[in-house]
Motif scaffolding. Structure first.
Motif, PDB file in Angstrom:
ATOM      1  N   ARG A 185       0.829  -1.207   0.000  1.00 15.06           N
ATOM      2  CA  ARG A 185       0.000   0.000   0.000  1.00 15.06           C
ATOM      3  C   ARG A 185       0.863   1.257   0.000  1.00 15.06           C
ATOM      4  O   ARG A 185       0.502   2.266  -0.583  1.00 15.06           O
ATOM      5  CB  ARG A 185      -0.920  -0.006   1.218  1.00 15.06           C
ATOM      6  CG  ARG A 185      -1.775   1.235   1.327  1.00 15.06           C
ATOM      7  CD  ARG A 185      -2.646   1.190   2.560  1.00 15.06           C
ATOM      8  NE  ARG A 185      -3.262   2.478   2.812  1.00 15.06           N
ATOM      9  CZ  ARG A 185      -3.957   2.770   3.904  1.00 15.06           C
ATOM     10  NH1 ARG A 185      -4.127   1.848   4.826  1.00 15.06           N
ATOM     11  NH2 ARG A 185      -4.478   3.968   4.057  1.00 15.06           N
ATOM     12  N   PHE A 186       1.999   1.179   0.712  1.00 14.49           N
ATOM     13  CA  PHE A 186       2.904   2.316   0.746  1.00 14.49           C
ATOM     14  C   PHE A 186       4.314   1.831   1.045  1.00 14.49           C
ATOM     15  O   PHE A 186       4.520   0.690   1.461  1.00 14.49           O
ATOM     16  CB  PHE A 186       2.459   3.348   1.803  1.00 14.49           C
ATOM     17  CG  PHE A 186       2.485   2.835   3.214  1.00 14.49           C
ATOM     18  CD1 PHE A 186       3.639   2.895   3.990  1.00 14.49           C
ATOM     19  CD2 PHE A 186       1.346   2.293   3.805  1.00 14.49           C
ATOM     20  CE1 PHE A 186       3.671   2.427   5.289  1.00 14.49           C
ATOM     21  CE2 PHE A 186       1.366   1.820   5.109  1.00 14.49           C
ATOM     22  CZ  PHE A 186       2.537   1.889   5.849  1.00 14.49           C
ATOM     23  N   VAL A 237       4.951   7.328   6.241  1.00 16.86           N
ATOM     24  CA  VAL A 237       4.718   6.941   4.851  1.00 16.86           C
ATOM     25  C   VAL A 237       5.628   7.745   3.938  1.00 16.86           C
ATOM     26  O   VAL A 237       5.618   8.979   3.947  1.00 16.86           O
ATOM     27  CB  VAL A 237       3.248   7.149   4.460  1.00 16.86           C
ATOM     28  CG1 VAL A 237       3.041   6.832   2.983  1.00 16.86           C
ATOM     29  CG2 VAL A 237       2.342   6.284   5.330  1.00 16.86           C
ATOM     30  N   GLU A 249       2.749   6.781  -1.208  1.00 15.27           N
ATOM     31  CA  GLU A 249       1.520   6.002  -1.337  1.00 15.27           C
ATOM     32  C   GLU A 249       1.516   5.301  -2.686  1.00 15.27           C
ATOM     33  O   GLU A 249       1.899   5.870  -3.703  1.00 15.27           O
ATOM     34  CB  GLU A 249       0.296   6.915  -1.226  1.00 15.27           C
ATOM     35  CG  GLU A 249       0.034   7.438   0.173  1.00 15.27           C
ATOM     36  CD  GLU A 249      -0.686   6.428   1.048  1.00 15.27           C
ATOM     37  OE1 GLU A 249      -1.022   5.341   0.548  1.00 15.27           O
ATOM     38  OE2 GLU A 249      -0.897   6.736   2.242  1.00 15.27           O
ATOM     39  N   GLY A 264       3.894  -1.630   5.236  1.00 16.07           N
ATOM     40  CA  GLY A 264       3.288  -1.220   3.974  1.00 16.07           C
ATOM     41  C   GLY A 264       2.690  -2.367   3.194  1.00 16.07           C
ATOM     42  O   GLY A 264       1.897  -2.141   2.268  1.00 16.07           O
TER      43      GLY A 264
END
Length: 373
Positions: A189-190, A218, A221, A315
């Motif tokens: 996801r990240f 993060v 993204e 992530g």
């Protein structure tokens, strides 16, 4: 190799019903361990090795729990019989004396009576009434003694099964850890900013503060779809096989109350992602030890603390049932398990997993998400 018919030596057809039930439970547990052993051999060449080894570890855990439960039941039954026989010691002594006297005297002599034919006839009638009762009591005593012997034979035979099961589980866990370290197929996801993570850890004094600052770690993204487990809310299984010791907001012996669950688990128990979720953080955090933080839905965090090993990379999107880590401790040896079972102890769960659910910045009762029964 664990054999499915390991407990055939208890001669189920001849054993009393209670012993048959105990042996059947032990035999079923041995079958589970045999299946786990076969799965371990097949997992090496499986296309999804991580998934195959995860199921193998779970199969070993289930089989060992079932075997320990069967041994505990056997020990309880053995003690119950011994207590009953001890309480009936005088009665048993009288019964054995009567049976011995009857066995030493010829059958015609037993019915003779000094008063003559009438007394002899009456003695014969009495003997015809008493003998079946004595025989029934003797059969009951024989059944009890036979059941104790069968239970002890089962306990003796369990040692090899326990040793092989414990060794197989250890091999499966090591293979799983290796397979996860080599895994590269999970969506992300990240990507994590390690500097931002280090700064957040250094500046955080509470779990609340760390959770609210997770967005800072993060780096980039990605376009991967985010899982949402809200539809399963209220019926999600716990991430580890165990027993809830303390519920939401319940204080411990020191009077400290935390807004989460404390779950007792066996040493080296596998902790899995209860639903598909993003791994938002993994590593040591404050006084919680090794922590994995999952995000099963937007704005919802599941904190799992107290693990010895944590799998995965921050992530990654973990599928439901994916391994998250292992509990600490050392599994007891086979002889220790037998001793514990003989003392009436259940499954040993000396390790504890802390589970907290946060919606936004607020902890909520995990029972609103997890099925605790």
């Amino acid at each position: 190799m664990i054999r499915a018919g390991l407990f055939a030596l208890v001669m189920l057809g001849a054993a009393p019903a209670a012993a048959q039930d105990t042996a059947a439970q032990a035999g079923a547990a041995a079958d589970r361990l045999a299946a786990a052993s076969a799965m371990l051999g097949e997992a090496e060449g499986a296309r999804d090795r991580v998934s195959a080894l995860t199921e193998t570890v779970r199969a070993y855990e289930d089989g060992l729990v079932a075997l320990r439960d069967g041994l505990r039941r056997a020990a309880i039954r053995e003690r119950a019989i011994e207590v009953e026989l001890t309480a009936r010691r005088d009665e048993i002594a009288d019964l054995l004396g009567a049976l011995q006297a009857m066995s030493l005297a010829p059958a015609p002599v037993l019915t003779l009576h000094p008063s003559g034919a009438l007394g002899t006839a009456r003695a014969g009638l009495i003997a015809s009434e008493v003998t079946p009762a004595l025989q029934a009591r003797a059969e009951a005593l024989r059944a009890d003694l036979e059941e104790v012997a069968q239970i002890r034979a089962l306990q003796d035979s369990a040692i090899a099964t326990l040793e092989e099961g414990l060794e197989g589980a250890q091999i499966a866990r090591a293979a799983l850890s290796e397979a996860i370290s080599e895994r590269t197929d999970l969506p992300r996801r990240f990507t994590e900013d390690p500097v931002a993570t280090a700064l957040l850890l250094a500046s955080t004094e509470t779990l609340d503060g760390f959770a609210s600052g997770l967005a800072q770690i993060v780096d980039a993204e990605l376009s991967t779809a985010v899982p949402d487990a809200s539809a399963a809310k209220g019926g999600i299984a716990l991430p580890v096989q165990g027993q809830v010791l303390r519920g939401f907001g319940q204080a411990d012996a020191a009077g400290v109350a935390r807004p989460g669950l404390v779950i007792a688990a066996a040493p080296r128990a596998l902790v899995s992602s209860p639903v598909a979720a993003t791994l938002r953080f993994r590593g040591e955090l404050l006084d919680y030890g090794n922590v994995a933080i999952l995000e099963p839905a937007a704005g919802v965090l599941v904190v799992l603390a107290g693990l010895a090993e944590v799998y995965g990379e921050t992530g990654e999107i973990l599928p439901a049932g994916a391994p998250v880590g292992l509990m600490g401790g050392e599994p007891p040896g086979a002889h220790e398990i037998l001793t514990e079972s003989a003392q009436g102890g259940g499954v040993s769960r000396p390790e504890t997993l802390y589970l907290e659910v946060r919606e936004g910045d607020t902890p909520v009762d995990p029972a609103t998400w997890f099925a605790l029964e």
